[in-house]
Design an enzyme around this catalytic site. Structure first.
Site, PDB file in Angstrom:
ATOM      1  N   ASP A 107      -3.126   0.984 -14.385  1.00  0.00           N
ATOM      2  CA  ASP A 107      -3.620   1.738 -13.232  1.00  0.00           C
ATOM      3  C   ASP A 107      -4.952   2.380 -13.622  1.00  0.00           C
ATOM      4  OD1 ASP A 107      -3.536   2.960 -10.700  1.00  0.00           O
ATOM      5  OD2 ASP A 107      -2.384   4.662 -11.424  1.00  0.00           O
ATOM      6  N   LYS A 135      -4.578  -2.716 -11.195  1.00  0.00           N
ATOM      7  CA  LYS A 135      -5.291  -2.168 -10.029  1.00  0.00           C
ATOM      8  C   LYS A 135      -6.739  -1.942 -10.444  1.00  0.00           C
ATOM      9  CE  LYS A 135      -1.447   0.508  -8.094  1.00  0.00           C
ATOM     10  NZ  LYS A 135      -0.903   1.888  -7.985  1.00  0.00           N
ATOM     11  N   VAL A 157       3.187   0.705  -5.626  1.00  0.00           N
ATOM     12  CA  VAL A 157       4.206  -0.342  -5.487  1.00  0.00           C
ATOM     13  C   VAL A 157       5.501   0.039  -6.210  1.00  0.00           C
ATOM     14  CG1 VAL A 157       2.625  -2.301  -5.133  1.00  0.00           C
ATOM     15  CG2 VAL A 157       3.193  -1.593  -7.471  1.00  0.00           C
ATOM     16  N   ASP A 163       9.334   2.137 -10.562  1.00  0.00           N
ATOM     17  CA  ASP A 163      10.126   3.084  -9.782  1.00  0.00           C
ATOM     18  C   ASP A 163       9.270   3.987  -8.906  1.00  0.00           C
ATOM     19  OD1 ASP A 163       9.013   4.566 -12.020  1.00  0.00           O
ATOM     20  OD2 ASP A 163      10.320   6.204 -11.392  1.00  0.00           O
ATOM     21  N   ARG A 169      13.772   0.508  -9.221  1.00  0.00           N
ATOM     22  CA  ARG A 169      13.522  -0.418 -10.336  1.00  0.00           C
ATOM     23  C   ARG A 169      14.329  -1.701 -10.215  1.00  0.00           C
ATOM     24  NH1 ARG A 169      10.689   2.510 -14.230  1.00  0.00           N
ATOM     25  NH2 ARG A 169      11.290   4.682 -14.503  1.00  0.00           N
TER      26      ARG A 169
HETATM   27  P1  5GP Z   1      -2.284   4.702 -16.175  1.00  0.00           P
HETATM   28  O1  5GP Z   1      -2.285   5.536 -17.397  1.00  0.00           O
HETATM   29  O2  5GP Z   1      -2.835   3.291 -16.365  1.00  0.00           O
HETATM   30  O3  5GP Z   1      -2.936   5.372 -15.001  1.00  0.00           O
HETATM   31  O4  5GP Z   1      -0.780   4.629 -15.722  1.00  0.00           O
HETATM   32  C1  5GP Z   1       0.007   3.573 -15.935  1.00  0.00           C
HETATM   33  C2  5GP Z   1       1.436   3.938 -15.575  1.00  0.00           C
HETATM   34  O5  5GP Z   1       1.525   4.622 -14.309  1.00  0.00           O
HETATM   35  C3  5GP Z   1       2.238   2.674 -15.413  1.00  0.00           C
HETATM   36  O6  5GP Z   1       2.793   2.261 -16.643  1.00  0.00           O
HETATM   37  C4  5GP Z   1       3.277   3.062 -14.393  1.00  0.00           C
HETATM   38  O7  5GP Z   1       4.374   3.640 -15.046  1.00  0.00           O
HETATM   39  C5  5GP Z   1       2.599   4.119 -13.543  1.00  0.00           C
HETATM   40  N1  5GP Z   1       2.068   3.534 -12.273  1.00  0.00           N
HETATM   41  C6  5GP Z   1       0.772   3.296 -11.959  1.00  0.00           C
HETATM   42  N2  5GP Z   1       0.651   2.746 -10.742  1.00  0.00           N
HETATM   43  C7  5GP Z   1       1.916   2.608 -10.266  1.00  0.00           C
HETATM   44  C8  5GP Z   1       2.459   2.075  -9.029  1.00  0.00           C
HETATM   45  O8  5GP Z   1       1.778   1.600  -8.104  1.00  0.00           O
HETATM   46  N3  5GP Z   1       3.813   2.110  -8.916  1.00  0.00           N
HETATM   47  C9  5GP Z   1       4.638   2.606  -9.876  1.00  0.00           C
HETATM   48  N4  5GP Z   1       5.931   2.591  -9.638  1.00  0.00           N
HETATM   49  N5  5GP Z   1       4.160   3.120 -11.051  1.00  0.00           N
HETATM   50  C10 5GP Z   1       2.812   3.112 -11.236  1.00  0.00           C
END
Ligand code: 5GP
Ligand code: MG
Length: 180
Positions: A107, A135, A157, A163, A169
């Site tokens: 993300d 993303k 999502v 989740d 999940r």
């Molecule tokens: P980052 O540090 O890259 O922003 O966060 C990654 C983590 O955020 C992912 O491993 C996941 O657990 C959570 N996450 C990010 N986007 C989503 C999403 O659209 N849906 C869900 N369920 N979790 C997300």
């Protein structure tokens, strides 16, 4: 695929079916298989979100490989960022190994950008990252993504291991938050 589903207070609409997800993962596994021919890679799957994703490429691999599962915990620390990310359950020696991180979704990239230096400190022979979902519009931290099955819009999502506040999940497909 069901039309709409409700998880807690939110409504989600179908985004990727189970068979679409599985064929995307099969392609990803084929690339890894080819790239690591003759090697002995070690997969590190990041819990909880990647538990469902992690088993899929692993099933399709023909190269001999190991897998382990870790959890990332973030603590309030004394660094300028205020948080230190550390892993729980990494009991395998990484030195000299070809490591592939398995993540459910990239993300912002914050989690991995903070965690990767710890892995690098353990001196693996190589380090690559595979994420089921990415993303690109949300990614602000520089994380090299080597394998990715799907690029998705910047919308929340659930399903396939991901989740919403602990639920969703178990859904075998991917659903996207419905805009009102
Ligand atoms: P980052 O540090 O890259 O922003 O966060 C990654 C983590 O955020 C992912 O491993 C996941 O657990 C959570 N996450 C990010 N986007 C989503 C999403 O659209 N849906 C869900 N369920 N979790 C997300
Ligand atoms: Mg995660």
């Amino acid at each position: 695929m069901q039309e709409e589903i409700q998880v807690h207070d939110k409504v989600f609409i179908p985004y990727l079916s189970q068979s679409e997800i599985e064929s995307g993962i099969k392609e990803l596994a084929a690339k890894i298989d080819a790239d690591y021919a003759g090697e002995f890679p070690l997969f590190i799957a990041i819990l909880n979100g990647s538990f469902m994703f992690a088993s899929e490429p692993f099933k399709h691999l023909t190269v001999a490989s190991e897998i382990c599962f870790i959890k990332l915990a973030s603590y309030k620390g004394t660094t300028s960022s205020g948080h230190i990310i550390t892993s729980i359950g990494l009991d395998t020696e990484l030195k000299g190994k070809h490591v592939i991180i398995l993540e459910d979704i990239l993300d912002t990239g914050k989690t991995l950008s903070q965690f990767l230096p710890q892995i690098e400190n353990m001196q693996p022979a190589s380090l690559k990252i595979a994420a089921l979902l990415h993303k690109p519009q949300a990614t602000v931290y520089n994380v090299p993504l080597d394998y990715n099955a799907f690029k998705i819009p910047n919308k929340f999502v659930v399903g396939f291991g991901l989740d919403y506040n602990g639920l969703g999940r178990n859904i075998p497909a991917l659903y996207q938050l419905k805009e009102d």
